[in-house]
Scaffold this motif. Structure first.
Motif, PDB file in Angstrom:
ATOM      1  N   THR A 142       0.723  -1.229  -0.032  1.00  8.18           N
ATOM      2  CA  THR A 142      -0.053   0.086   0.066  1.00  8.18           C
ATOM      3  C   THR A 142       0.909   1.187   0.072  1.00  8.18           C
ATOM      4  O   THR A 142       2.149   1.190   0.283  1.00  8.18           O
ATOM      5  CB  THR A 142      -0.906  -0.054   1.307  1.00  8.18           C
ATOM      6  OG1 THR A 142      -0.049  -0.037   2.463  1.00  8.18           O
ATOM      7  CG2 THR A 142      -1.901  -1.262   1.472  1.00  8.18           C
ATOM      8  N   THR A 143       0.547   2.375  -0.246  1.00  6.99           N
ATOM      9  CA  THR A 143       1.130   3.634  -0.416  1.00  6.99           C
ATOM     10  C   THR A 143       1.774   3.977   0.889  1.00  6.99           C
ATOM     11  O   THR A 143       2.578   4.882   1.209  1.00  6.99           O
ATOM     12  CB  THR A 143       0.114   4.781  -0.914  1.00  6.99           C
ATOM     13  OG1 THR A 143      -0.940   4.936  -0.081  1.00  6.99           O
ATOM     14  CG2 THR A 143      -0.265   4.450  -2.218  1.00  6.99           C
ATOM     15  N   ASP A 144       1.189   3.270   2.040  1.00  6.65           N
ATOM     16  CA  ASP A 144       2.056   3.625   3.436  1.00  6.65           C
ATOM     17  C   ASP A 144       2.611   2.513   3.828  1.00  6.65           C
ATOM     18  O   ASP A 144       3.183   2.232   5.082  1.00  6.65           O
ATOM     19  CB  ASP A 144       0.716   3.982   4.451  1.00  6.65           C
ATOM     20  CG  ASP A 144      -0.143   2.862   4.562  1.00  6.65           C
ATOM     21  OD1 ASP A 144      -0.421   1.942   3.684  1.00  6.65           O
ATOM     22  OD2 ASP A 144      -0.807   2.945   5.802  1.00  6.65           O
TER      23      ASP A 144
ATOM     24  N   VAL B 296      -7.985   1.729  -5.173  1.00 12.44           N
ATOM     25  CA  VAL B 296      -7.085   1.353  -6.107  1.00 12.44           C
ATOM     26  C   VAL B 296      -6.801   2.570  -7.213  1.00 12.44           C
ATOM     27  O   VAL B 296      -8.030   3.021  -7.662  1.00 12.44           O
ATOM     28  CB  VAL B 296      -7.384   0.076  -7.064  1.00 12.44           C
ATOM     29  CG1 VAL B 296      -6.252  -0.159  -8.209  1.00 12.44           C
ATOM     30  CG2 VAL B 296      -7.332  -1.251  -6.087  1.00 12.44           C
ATOM     31  N   VAL B 297      -5.868   2.966  -7.320  1.00 12.50           N
ATOM     32  CA  VAL B 297      -5.590   4.201  -8.180  1.00 12.50           C
ATOM     33  C   VAL B 297      -4.425   4.134  -9.223  1.00 12.50           C
ATOM     34  O   VAL B 297      -3.606   3.520  -8.870  1.00 12.50           O
ATOM     35  CB  VAL B 297      -5.214   5.638  -7.127  1.00 12.50           C
ATOM     36  CG1 VAL B 297      -6.579   5.919  -6.353  1.00 12.50           C
ATOM     37  CG2 VAL B 297      -4.014   5.451  -6.587  1.00 12.50           C
TER      38      VAL B 297
ATOM     39  N   LEU C 136      -7.426   5.267   4.606  1.00 11.99           N
ATOM     40  CA  LEU C 136      -7.822   4.200   3.655  1.00 11.99           C
ATOM     41  C   LEU C 136      -6.701   3.619   2.834  1.00 11.99           C
ATOM     42  O   LEU C 136      -5.724   4.486   2.196  1.00 11.99           O
ATOM     43  CB  LEU C 136      -8.930   4.835   2.557  1.00 11.99           C
ATOM     44  CG  LEU C 136      -9.321   4.268   1.480  1.00 11.99           C
ATOM     45  CD1 LEU C 136     -10.046   3.047   2.004  1.00 11.99           C
ATOM     46  CD2 LEU C 136     -10.274   4.890   0.329  1.00 11.99           C
ATOM     47  N   PRO C 137      -6.608   2.278   2.974  1.00 10.12           N
ATOM     48  CA  PRO C 137      -5.447   1.526   2.173  1.00 10.12           C
ATOM     49  C   PRO C 137      -5.643   1.877   0.786  1.00 10.12           C
ATOM     50  O   PRO C 137      -6.590   1.770   0.168  1.00 10.12           O
ATOM     51  CB  PRO C 137      -5.625   0.167   2.409  1.00 10.12           C
ATOM     52  CG  PRO C 137      -6.465   0.013   3.934  1.00 10.12           C
ATOM     53  CD  PRO C 137      -7.445   1.613   3.839  1.00 10.12           C
TER      54      PRO C 137
ATOM     55  N   LEU D  26      -1.058   1.855  -9.091  1.00  9.50           N
ATOM     56  CA  LEU D  26      -0.812   1.236 -10.162  1.00  9.50           C
ATOM     57  C   LEU D  26       0.230   1.830 -11.134  1.00  9.50           C
ATOM     58  O   LEU D  26       0.387   1.141 -12.119  1.00  9.50           O
ATOM     59  CB  LEU D  26      -1.963   0.557 -10.872  1.00  9.50           C
ATOM     60  CG  LEU D  26      -2.677  -0.594  -9.896  1.00  9.50           C
ATOM     61  CD1 LEU D  26      -3.985  -0.854 -10.816  1.00  9.50           C
ATOM     62  CD2 LEU D  26      -2.101  -1.449  -9.443  1.00  9.50           C
ATOM     63  N   LYS D  27       0.395   3.127 -11.098  1.00 12.95           N
ATOM     64  CA  LYS D  27       1.169   3.988 -12.170  1.00 12.95           C
ATOM     65  C   LYS D  27       2.324   2.993 -12.639  1.00 12.95           C
ATOM     66  O   LYS D  27       2.511   3.233 -14.010  1.00 12.95           O
ATOM     67  CB  LYS D  27       1.562   5.170 -11.891  1.00 12.95           C
ATOM     68  CG  LYS D  27       2.062   6.082 -12.689  1.00 12.95           C
ATOM     69  CD  LYS D  27       2.307   7.487 -12.223  1.00 12.95           C
ATOM     70  CE  LYS D  27       2.986   7.750 -10.890  1.00 12.95           C
ATOM     71  NZ  LYS D  27       3.005   9.048 -10.390  1.00 12.95           N
ATOM     72  N   ASP D  28       3.165   2.474 -11.798  1.00 12.66           N
ATOM     73  CA  ASP D  28       4.148   1.880 -12.609  1.00 12.66           C
ATOM     74  C   ASP D  28       4.125   0.265 -12.653  1.00 12.66           C
ATOM     75  O   ASP D  28       5.192  -0.364 -12.883  1.00 12.66           O
ATOM     76  CB  ASP D  28       5.610   2.128 -11.653  1.00 12.66           C
ATOM     77  CG  ASP D  28       5.922   3.586 -11.638  1.00 12.66           C
ATOM     78  OD1 ASP D  28       5.748   4.223 -12.483  1.00 12.66           O
ATOM     79  OD2 ASP D  28       6.058   4.262 -10.383  1.00 12.66           O
TER      80      ASP D  28
END
Length: 428
Positions: free
Chosen positions: A24-26, A89-90, A105-106, A110-112
Motif C-alpha cells: 500500500t502507499t503507506d 486502487v488508483v 484508507l489503504p 498502479l502507475k508503475d
C-alpha cells in the motif's frame, strides 16, 4: 496517451498489473486474493473482494480512481456507502484519504505496474482512427469460440431489451398474448415504412371482432381495408364498393373508428410492397389462422412455422391491381420467402423468447434461438461491413447479434465491456 477509469477497471478486474511485491502507499504488504465482482450500479466499483493487508485478511468493496483526490471530487467523502471500502486502487496517488472514522484508507497505486504495451494497445483500440469499428484491424483474428460465445450473449441481450416492449404491451392488453402478438405482427407486416399505420390499424380493430367473421373473407377484408381508411367515397370498382358497403355496416355495429389514410406511404416503394398488397396478405392470414400465437407455440419445426405464412390466398382482385381502381399487369402477390423470414425473425422469434422469459420456460427461449439459426442472415450495411472485416455471417442469429454489437458496443467504444475487445487486449 489518454488513460481512462474504464481501463483501470479492466486492469484490476483481470489483474493485468505486476503483482510481485505489492505494498500500500503507506508501506504495508498487500496481497490480492480476489479482485471482486464488477459493480455497474450505485456504490463501490467492485464488491466481494478479498485482500490481505499486513497480517489481516479483509473482505468487502474496492473503489477505483485515476487520482486519489478523485475520492473527494466524486463526493465519496460525504457518502456513507463508501465508509466500508477496504482498498482504494488508483493510477496516481496524489493525496491520502482519511475516512470519517479517522481510518486511513489503504491505497494501491498502479502507475508503475501496468505494462506499457497493454496501455498502448488499449489506446490504439479505443482512440485510434478506425472507420467501421474500433477493432476493425483485429476482429478477424479472434478465435471462433470466443466470437460465438460473445455473439450468443449479446443476442440474448438484444432479445431481452426488445422483449420489454412485448411485456409492456401485454400489460396494456391485460395479459392477452394473442392480442399482443396480433398487434406486433401487424406492425411488422408494414415493415419500417408502414409499421405505424399497421399498428394503429390493429389497435383500432381488436382481434375478437375479426374472430367473429373468420368464416367470411369478404367481411374480414372489409374490416381491414375499412379500418385502414382506404375505402374512400370515390372508389368505383365493384370489389371496392362491396368492401365499403360492408365496412359501413360493421363499423356502425362495432362502433369502430378508422385510422387516417394519409398515414400510409406508397412513395418510393416497389408495388409488391405497397400497403394495399400487405393489407390483402394480412387479411388472408387472418382468414386462414385461428389463434395464431397458440399455433406457433405448438409448432416446433421451423419449416412448419414458415408454412403458417406461405401460400396465402389473397382475393383475386389483387392479381391485376396494386391499388384500388387502378389496373396493373397480372402478377402473383403471395408473401415471398424473404418476407416470411423477416416476419419470423422480427415477430415469431421475439415472441417465443418473450413468452419463454415471461413464463420461465427455457424451452421457448431455446426455440427462439434455434429459429434464428435457421433464418438466413440479413443483408444490410452493418452486416456487409462486418463481412468485409472477415467475420463469418450465415444466419439471423449472427446478423442480429452483430447489429447489437455495433449499435450498443462499437458505436460507444465499449471495448472493455465487450468479449471481443477483451480478447484482443488480453496478453497471451
Amino acid at each position: 496517451m489518454l488513460f481512462t477509469e474504464d481501463f483501470l477497471h479492466y486492469v484490476w478486474k483481470f489483474r493485468l498489473f505486476n503483482r510481485i511485491g505489492l505494498y500500500t502507499t503507506d508501506g504495508e504488504e498487500l496481497q490480492v486474493y480476489s479482485a471482486g465482482l464488477h459493480n455497474k450500479h450505485a456504490g463501490a466499483d467492485f464488491q466481494n473482494a478479498r485482500i490481505r493487508i499486513g497480517d489481516e485478511t479483509w473482505a468487502g468493496t474496492v473503489e477505483l480512481h485515476i487520482n486519489s483526490s478523485d475520492w473527494h471530487k466524486h463526493g465519496h467523502s460525504m457518502d456513507g456507502a463508501y465508509d466500508n471500502v477496504i482498498l482504494h486502487v488508483v493510477y496516481n496517488h496524489d493525496t491520502p484519504i482519511i475516512l470519517p472514522n479517522g481510518r486511513l484508507l489503504p491505497t494501491l497505486e498502479l502507475k508503475d505496474r501496468i505494462p506499457g504495451e497493454l496501455h498502448h494497445s488499449y489506446h490504439n483500440l479505443v482512440f485510434g482512427k478506425n472507420i467501421v469499428i474500433p477493432c476493425e484491424g483485429s476482429i478477424k483474428r479472434v478465435d471462433p469460440l470466443t466470437m460465438q460465445n460473445w455473439l450468443t450473449r449479446i443476442l440474448v441481450e438484444r432479445l431481452e431489451k426488445r422483449a420489454e416492449a412485448v411485456t409492456a404491451a401485454l400489460e396494456k392488453n391485460r395479459g392477452d398474448w394473442e392480442e399482443t402478438f396480433y398487434q406486433f405482427l401487424a406492425a411488422n407486416f408494414g415493415f419500417k415504412t408502414n409499421a405505424l399505420p399497421f399498428e394503429l390499424l390493429a389497435k383500432s380493430l381488436p382481434q375478437n371482432i375479426l374472430a367473429k367473421h373468420k368464416n367470411n373473407p369478404m367481411q374480414i377484408e372489409a374490416l381491414i381495408f375499412g379500418q385502414a381508411g382506404l375505402l374512400t367515397e370515390g372508389l368505383t370498382d365493384e370489389y371496392a364498393v362491396k368492401l365499403r358497403t360492408e365496412h359501413a355496416y360493421l363499423r356502425k355495429k362495432f362502433n369502430l373508428t378508422p385510422i387516417e389514410n394519409h398515414l400510409w406511404k406508397f412513395m418510393r416503394m416497389r408495388p409488391q410492397n405497397f400497403p394495399t398488397i400487405r393489407l390483402a396478405q394480412f387479411a388472408a392470414l387472418i382468414v386462414r389462422s385461428t389463434h395464431l400465437f397458440s399455433q406457433i407455440l405448438e409448432t416446433k419445426e421451423v419449416k412448419n412455422l414458415r408454412e403458417l405464412f406461405l401460400g396465402l390466398e389473397i382475393h383475386q382482385y389483387w392479381t391485376d391491381h396494386y391499388r384500388f381502381d387502378k389496373l396493373s399487369p397480372t402478377a402473383t402477390k403471395h408473401l415471398g420467402k424473404a418476407t416470411v423470414d423477416t416476419l419470423l425473425l422480427n415477430t415469431v422469434a421475439l415472441f417465443l423468447f418473450a413468452y419463454g422469459k415471461y413464463t420461465q420456460q427455457q424451452f421457448f427461449v431455446s426455440r427462439a434461438l434455434k429459429l434464428l439459426e435457421n433464418i438466413p442472415a440479413e443483408n444490410n450495411h452493418i452486416t456487409a461491413n462486418f463481412a468485409n472485416l472477415g467475420v463469418n455471417i450465415f444466419t439471423a442469429f449472427e446478423s442480429q447479434a452483430l447489429l447489437e454489437l455495433k449499435n450498443s458496443y462499437c458505436d460507444y467504444k465499449k471495448c472493455l465491456q465487450c468479449g471481443v475487445g477483451i480478447k484482443i487486449l488480453k496478453p497471451n
